[in-house]
Design an enzyme around this catalytic site. Structure first.
Site, PDB file in Angstrom:
ATOM      1  CB  CYS A 112      -0.946   0.002   1.191  1.00  0.00           C
ATOM      2  SG  CYS A 112      -2.033  -1.416   1.189  1.00  0.00           S
ATOM      3  CG  HIS A 248      -3.314   3.408   2.460  1.00  0.00           C
ATOM      4  ND1 HIS A 248      -3.794   3.075   1.213  1.00  0.00           N
ATOM      5  CD2 HIS A 248      -3.322   2.263   3.194  1.00  0.00           C
ATOM      6  CE1 HIS A 248      -4.067   1.780   1.200  1.00  0.00           C
ATOM      7  NE2 HIS A 248      -3.803   1.263   2.383  1.00  0.00           N
ATOM      8  CG  ASN A 278      -6.752  -0.946   1.242  1.00  0.00           C
ATOM      9  OD1 ASN A 278      -6.039  -0.395   0.402  1.00  0.00           O
ATOM     10  ND2 ASN A 278      -6.270  -1.552   2.306  1.00  0.00           N
TER      11      ASN A 278
HETATM   12  N1  COA Z   1     -18.608  -9.330   8.563  1.00  0.00           N
HETATM   13  C1  COA Z   1     -19.022  -9.636   9.806  1.00  0.00           C
HETATM   14  N2  COA Z   1     -18.179 -10.017  10.793  1.00  0.00           N
HETATM   15  C2  COA Z   1     -16.854 -10.039  10.499  1.00  0.00           C
HETATM   16  C3  COA Z   1     -16.363  -9.739   9.222  1.00  0.00           C
HETATM   17  C4  COA Z   1     -17.297  -9.377   8.237  1.00  0.00           C
HETATM   18  N3  COA Z   1     -16.924  -9.044   6.988  1.00  0.00           N
HETATM   19  N4  COA Z   1     -15.033  -9.874   9.242  1.00  0.00           N
HETATM   20  C5  COA Z   1     -14.682 -10.243  10.487  1.00  0.00           C
HETATM   21  N5  COA Z   1     -15.781 -10.361  11.243  1.00  0.00           N
HETATM   22  C6  COA Z   1     -15.886 -10.720  12.664  1.00  0.00           C
HETATM   23  C7  COA Z   1     -14.688 -11.467  13.160  1.00  0.00           C
HETATM   24  O1  COA Z   1     -14.835 -12.840  12.881  1.00  0.00           O
HETATM   25  C8  COA Z   1     -14.731 -11.179  14.637  1.00  0.00           C
HETATM   26  O2  COA Z   1     -15.660 -12.031  15.233  1.00  0.00           O
HETATM   27  P1  COA Z   1     -15.391 -12.662  16.686  1.00  0.00           P
HETATM   28  O3  COA Z   1     -15.286 -11.485  17.616  1.00  0.00           O
HETATM   29  O4  COA Z   1     -16.607 -13.494  16.909  1.00  0.00           O
HETATM   30  O5  COA Z   1     -14.114 -13.426  16.567  1.00  0.00           O
HETATM   31  C9  COA Z   1     -15.316  -9.771  14.718  1.00  0.00           C
HETATM   32  O6  COA Z   1     -15.929  -9.527  13.438  1.00  0.00           O
HETATM   33  C10 COA Z   1     -14.315  -8.679  15.026  1.00  0.00           C
HETATM   34  O7  COA Z   1     -13.186  -8.832  14.232  1.00  0.00           O
HETATM   35  P2  COA Z   1     -11.947  -7.868  14.368  1.00  0.00           P
HETATM   36  O8  COA Z   1     -10.890  -8.331  13.437  1.00  0.00           O
HETATM   37  O9  COA Z   1     -11.566  -7.683  15.793  1.00  0.00           O
HETATM   38  O10 COA Z   1     -12.606  -6.488  13.879  1.00  0.00           O
HETATM   39  P3  COA Z   1     -11.917  -5.075  13.761  1.00  0.00           P
HETATM   40  O11 COA Z   1     -12.693  -4.097  14.533  1.00  0.00           O
HETATM   41  O12 COA Z   1     -10.435  -5.129  13.971  1.00  0.00           O
HETATM   42  O13 COA Z   1     -12.146  -4.714  12.211  1.00  0.00           O
HETATM   43  C11 COA Z   1     -10.912  -4.794  10.132  1.00  0.00           C
HETATM   44  C12 COA Z   1     -11.655  -5.569  11.219  1.00  0.00           C
HETATM   45  C13 COA Z   1     -10.296  -5.776   9.158  1.00  0.00           C
HETATM   46  C14 COA Z   1     -11.907  -3.884   9.436  1.00  0.00           C
HETATM   47  C15 COA Z   1      -9.809  -3.932  10.780  1.00  0.00           C
HETATM   48  O14 COA Z   1      -9.086  -4.702  11.689  1.00  0.00           O
HETATM   49  C16 COA Z   1      -8.836  -3.322   9.810  1.00  0.00           C
HETATM   50  O15 COA Z   1      -9.184  -2.457   9.039  1.00  0.00           O
HETATM   51  N6  COA Z   1      -7.567  -3.765   9.903  1.00  0.00           N
HETATM   52  C17 COA Z   1      -6.431  -3.153   9.268  1.00  0.00           C
HETATM   53  C18 COA Z   1      -6.472  -2.996   7.828  1.00  0.00           C
HETATM   54  C19 COA Z   1      -5.183  -2.401   7.446  1.00  0.00           C
HETATM   55  O16 COA Z   1      -4.804  -1.349   7.897  1.00  0.00           O
HETATM   56  N7  COA Z   1      -4.398  -3.063   6.674  1.00  0.00           N
HETATM   57  C20 COA Z   1      -3.088  -2.590   6.438  1.00  0.00           C
HETATM   58  C21 COA Z   1      -3.020  -1.536   5.439  1.00  0.00           C
HETATM   59  S1  COA Z   1      -3.569  -2.050   3.887  1.00  0.00           S
END
Ligand code: COA
Length: 321
Positions: A112, A248, A278
């Site tokens: 990214c 980003h 993204n």
């Molecule tokens: N729909 C519904 N539930 C989902 C899901 C979806 N698409 N994807 C994951 N979940 C669930 C998970 O299974 C988890 O369930 P659990 O608590 O029963 O285990 C729950 O949602 C929470 O997951 P978590 O990963 O803690 O959520 P989060 O608040 O961290 O949000 C992202 C997830 C991916 C949106 C977030 O972590 C993120 O944006 N991460 C970084 C992305 C990034 O910066 N990448 C690097 C640069 S490119």
């Protein structure tokens, strides 16, 4: 001598994939995607489109905006994680399509952060006098390395391209760039199969993005906070001096955290994540062009662009537009 952005452009494929459509593919909801990431929809490349074809359209728009012709381009670099082929590189495919011959053309692989890395490299060529019109592109077809059965990643990514033309100038342009990487975090965000490292097992899954979202999230917030501080300190600037943050677009909550760290109100932050998701290396130049074309970013404005991605890689650029 500075390098200055003479023109910007972006392009997204026509096909829009909404959160409602994703609800039918994986176990997710529009509400979850919006509240956790800020994403409402993303654009997906058609079967006959590639990273290079998106890059070509963005490049044409940036070249036109700069008031030059493709023949004037004397340096071409593309930040991408999703090249069309192993080789020739995406830069040479774009070069050939635009009818440019002979200048250096290559791609930079920094996930990214690819556009920020490419911009930093091009800036050095322009300020050293080696290039008079450098074309810098960020372009991706992340849909090709997305596992459409993995709800934790497939809701986040999209396809697109953005580009800028850099020219030499005695007025301020790219003021400073700050590049970093730390390979110790490679297991938090990666696509396992490559060329030298041969794919094993299910090809679709092997080529797809794997991410430990929560860990990546925390490191992104911490690292981006540090790099924006570094950029301001390196230039003896207070955050009040900034007109715009051009971040980003991985997750609206990461962007909000960085803006908070800078003490910037969200009105001064360019947000495209809702419409485009993204788009990795494409996201910063796409956001820049969106805000230039809708009249928010004006000549003379001071911008801070930043990115964070797999590796991890991260970086920033302080830009007088
Ligand atoms: N729909 C519904 N539930 C989902 C899901 C979806 N698409 N994807 C994951 N979940 C669930 C998970 O299974 C988890 O369930 P659990 O608590 O029963 O285990 C729950 O949602 C929470 O997951 P978590 O990963 O803690 O959520 P989060 O608040 O961290 O949000 C992202 C997830 C991916 C949106 C977030 O972590 C993120 O944006 N991460 C970084 C992305 C990034 O910066 N990448 C690097 C640069 S490119």
């Amino acid at each position: 001598m500075y390098s200055r952005i003479a023109g910007t452009g972006h392009y997204v494929p026509e096909r829009i994939l909404t959160n409602a459509e994703l609800e039918k593919i994986v176990d997710t909801t529009d509400e979850w995607i919006r509240s956790r990431s800020g994403i409402e929809q993303r654009h997906i490349a058609a079967d006959d489109q590639t990273t290079a074809s998106l890059a070509i359209e963005a490049a044409k728009r940036a070249i036109e905006a700069a008031g030059i012709t493709p023949g004037d381009i004397d340096f071409l670099v593309v930040g991408t994680t999703t090249p069309d082929l192993v080789f020739p590189n995406v830069g040479t495919i774009v070069q050939e399509a635009l009818g440019i011959h002979g200048c250096a053309a290559f791609s930079v692989e920094a996930a990214c952060s690819g556009f920020i890395y490419a911009l930093s490299i091009a800036d050095k060529f322009v300020t050293s006098g080696e290039s008079k019109n450098a074309l810098v592109i960020g372009a991706e077809t992340l849909s090709r390395i997305t596992d459409w059965t993995d709800r934790s990643t497939c809701v986040l990514f999209g396809d697109g391209a953005g580009a800028v033309v850099l020219q030499p100038s005695t007025e301020q342009g790219i003021i400073s760039t700050h590049l970093h990487a730390d390979g110790q975090y490679k297991d938090l965000l990666y696509a396992p199969a490559g060329v030298s490292k041969r794919p094993q097992g299910d090809l679709n899954k092997e080529f797809a993005i794997h991410m430990q979202g929560n860990e990546a999230f925390k490191l992104a917030v911490k690292t981006l906070g540090a790099v924006v501080k570094e950029t301001l300190e390196a230039n003896s600037l207070d955050h009040d001096a900034l007109d715009w943050l051009v971040p980003h677009q991985a997750n609206k909550r990461i962007i909000e955290a960085t803006a908070k760290r800078l003490g910037m109100p969200m009105e001064k932050v360019i947000l495209t994540v809702a419409k485009y998701g993204n788009t990795s290396a494409a996201s910063v130049p796409m956001a820049l062009d969106v805000a230039v074309r809708d009249g928010r970013i004006k000549r003379g404005d001071l911008l801070l662009a930043e990115a964070f991605g797999g590796g991890f890689t991260w970086g920033s650029a302080l830009i007088r537009f």
